[in-house]
Design an enzyme around this catalytic site. Structure first.
Site, PDB file in Angstrom:
ATOM      1  CG  ASN A 190     -46.265  25.089 -20.166  1.00  0.00           C
ATOM      2  OD1 ASN A 190     -46.902  25.126 -21.205  1.00  0.00           O
ATOM      3  ND2 ASN A 190     -45.109  25.741 -20.026  1.00  0.00           N
ATOM      4  CE  LYS A 203     -39.681  23.061 -20.580  1.00  0.00           C
ATOM      5  NZ  LYS A 203     -40.207  24.138 -19.720  1.00  0.00           N
TER       6      LYS A 203
END
Length: 332
Positions: A254, A189
């Site tokens: 991220n 993810k």
């Protein structure tokens, strides 16, 4: 009450130590960096990684593995994915075979393409290994904001022990025995969060991000099923749940790194500005190698690799994804 050692004093390790201490356990937070752990001990606060969260007066802090591991029943491994093997090798002489190792890091060992639980098993042959994963920013866990995670282990009894260890009124824990599915969802993810951040950095809209997220979980599930995972796992907390929070929150390092790359900064510049580990970078390489190994098509993962490591512009990558051949949506 259980004796628990949290290995790694970053934001997530510190937040979990906070939860465990609140649950009444005998908690030691360990760090390799003696000066850093001494500062945390003096202030009962991790000002660098989890500012504003006061740690319990009974919590212990140490840079001594032998002292920390003595009689430990649970060892929480909360170090960056690239450091898991090296760190576990350090505590081999001190761990009882009865201790349960709970990995809370998210990633794949790039050199071997092993999941982190398999890395731990490769080093510690006699210990039960479990996973704790799900949509859970440390900054919110440390503020007692309601959070739900999943504890996974091949042995359901072990998963339930981890559930009991962590669960309280603000930290709900489910169980699962699909360890490979949980770990792949958790690791990959982060790649999609990088892509979602790039979309934001390009000033694309909600439509674009929704497409990246839904097609991204499809790619993750496709590879996960090929590697032995249960497709239902990717609809759960460690799949779509973790994907949603990582792609949409500014707590997500991220996503933040992706935004900077979308704005035109290099990978090195983005990582330096985020100033924390960006796990999606290492996971992107590993995912690309795994999809080649298993002959699985993962176009978003492939384009993220092109951007990160081969100089392709994020804008061009999006355009190339949009111009791909026509496909059927629901076919894994």
């Amino acid at each position: 009450m259980h004796k628990v050692v949290v290995v790694g004093a970053g934001s997530w390790g510190t937040a979990l130590a906070y939860v465990l201490d609140k649950n009444g356990h005998d908690v030691t937070l360990w760090s390799y960096h003696e000066n850093e752990i001494n500062k945390i001990a003096a202030a009962h606060e991790n000002a660098r990684y989890l500012s504003g969260v006061k740690l319990g007066e009974k919590m212990k802090f140490s840079a001594n593995l032998n002292e920390s591991m003595k009689d430990a029943e649970f060892i929480i491994c909360a170090v960056p994915s690239r450091a898991v093997r090296e760190t576990v090798e350090k505590f081999v002489p001190f761990v009882r075979s009865e201790a349960i190792i709970v990995n809370v890091s998210k990633g794949i060992e790039e050199s071997s393409l092993l999941t982190l639980s398999d890395v731990i098993k490769d080093v510690l042959h006699d210990n039960e290994v479990a996973i704790l994963s799900g949509p859970s920013h440390a900054e919110e866990v440390g503020r007692d904001i309601p959070t739900a995670c999943v504890a996974a282990a091949e042995n359901e009894v072990t998963a339930k022990k981890v559930q009991d260890l962590f669960m309280n009124e603000n930290f709900r824990v489910y169980t699962n025995t699909d360890v490979i599915g949980i770990e792949l969802g958790a690791a990959f993810k982060n790649i999609i969060a990088l892509a979602a951040g790039m979309s934001d950095g390009l000033n694309f809209g909600d439509n674009t991000k929704a497409a990246l997220m839904t097609r991204g979980i499809s790619e993750i599930a496709r590879l996960g099923v090929a590697m032995g995972g249960d497709v239902l796992t990717f609809n759960g907390l460690a799949g779509i749940g973790d994907l949603i929070v990582t792609c949409t929150s500014m707590h997500s390092r991220n996503r933040r790194a992706g935004i900077l790359i979308g704005q035109g900064k290099s990978l090195d510049e983005a990582v330096k500005e985020v100033n924390m580990v960006v796990e999606g970078v290492n996971s992107a390489r590993a995912a690309y190698l795994l999809c080649q190994k298993h002959n699985i098509e993962m176009p978003i993962v492939a384009e993220v690799n092109e951007i990160l490591f081969h100089g392709k512009s994020a804008r061009q990558a999006v355009m190339d994804l949009m111009k791909r051949d026509k496909k059927v949506e629901y076919k894994l």
